[in-house]
Design a protein around this motif. Structure first.
Motif, PDB file in Angstrom:
ATOM      1  N   ALA A 107       0.761  -1.140   0.136  1.00 60.14           N
ATOM      2  CA  ALA A 107       0.026   0.091  -0.220  1.00 60.14           C
ATOM      3  C   ALA A 107       0.876   1.338  -0.130  1.00 60.14           C
ATOM      4  O   ALA A 107       1.626   1.357  -0.937  1.00 60.14           O
ATOM      5  CB  ALA A 107      -0.855   0.087   1.200  1.00 60.14           C
ATOM      6  N   ASN A 108       0.483   2.240   0.832  1.00 57.99           N
ATOM      7  CA  ASN A 108       1.461   3.436   0.912  1.00 57.99           C
ATOM      8  C   ASN A 108       2.573   3.403   1.972  1.00 57.99           C
ATOM      9  O   ASN A 108       2.791   4.639   2.534  1.00 57.99           O
ATOM     10  CB  ASN A 108       0.438   4.552   1.292  1.00 57.99           C
ATOM     11  N   THR A 109       2.961   2.281   2.010  1.00 59.10           N
ATOM     12  CA  THR A 109       4.240   2.191   3.067  1.00 59.10           C
ATOM     13  C   THR A 109       5.230   3.028   2.814  1.00 59.10           C
ATOM     14  O   THR A 109       5.715   2.917   1.256  1.00 59.10           O
ATOM     15  CB  THR A 109       4.675   0.701   3.246  1.00 59.10           C
ATOM     16  N   PRO A 110       6.230   3.857   3.465  1.00 57.70           N
ATOM     17  CA  PRO A 110       7.274   4.555   2.940  1.00 57.70           C
ATOM     18  C   PRO A 110       8.472   3.637   2.633  1.00 57.70           C
ATOM     19  O   PRO A 110       8.312   2.438   3.110  1.00 57.70           O
ATOM     20  CB  PRO A 110       7.734   5.438   4.354  1.00 57.70           C
TER      21      PRO A 110
END
Length: 172
Positions: free
Chosen positions: A152-155
């Motif tokens: 997903a939007n994990t750094p």
């Protein structure tokens, strides 16, 4: 002589000790050669030692330690995962990973803890990571092959590399 208001009977002291100082649970230990087992974790710590064992852990394990030679381990969910030795094949979901030794193959989803740590050392490991949260990825040693992908939007992970001939790549 006046009785002390702080007088305890032997039974009172024993009960107090049981309540105030609960016993630490011993880890479930699997040790042997060629053992094949399915084990359900109910929050237990698990230690797997020996050679050539095939272990499947279901449920959530507090932590899992794998050591020895050529263990095959499938872990549904673990806190910290600590792998040492040689030639293991481990598939897991864990909150963190420490891998040392040589020639192990690890496929892991890392998540569940703020600022997860993945620490890889030794040599010739092949590691494939799916990162569900901010992660520090430390790769040391020789000839490590590490691939990673965010979920997903994990750094992107904070990556530190030292040693020789190590390859750390984002999956395409």
């Amino acid at each position: 002589m006046q009785a002390s208001p702080f007088r305890f009977s032997g039974l009172s002291v024993a009960l107090f000790a049981l309540v105030a100082f609960p016993a630490l649970a011993e880890p479930l230990t699997i040790d042997g050669s060629g053992v094949s087992r399915d084990v359900h974790c109910a929050g237990d710590a698990v230690e797997i030692h020996g050679e050539g064992n095939t272990i499947k852990l279901t449920g959530t394990c507090a932590s899992v330690t794998v050591s020895g030679i050529e263990q095959t381990v499938d872990i549904q969910q673990a806190g910290k995962l600590d792998i040492s030795g040689s030639g293991h094949k481990v598939t897991a979901a864990a909150s963190g990973l420490i891998l040392y030794g040589d020639k192990s193959t690890v496929t892991a989803t890392i998540g569940g803890e703020a600022d997860a740590v993945v620490d890889i050392s030794g040599g010739d490991h092949v590691v494939d990571l799916a990162l569900q949260q901010a992660t520090r990825l430390d790769v040391q040693g020789v000839s490590q092959q590490v691939t990673w992908a965010p979920v997903a939007n994990t750094p992107e992970p904070r990556i530190s590399i030292s040693g020789a001939d190590n390859k750390v790549e984002r999956k395409k």
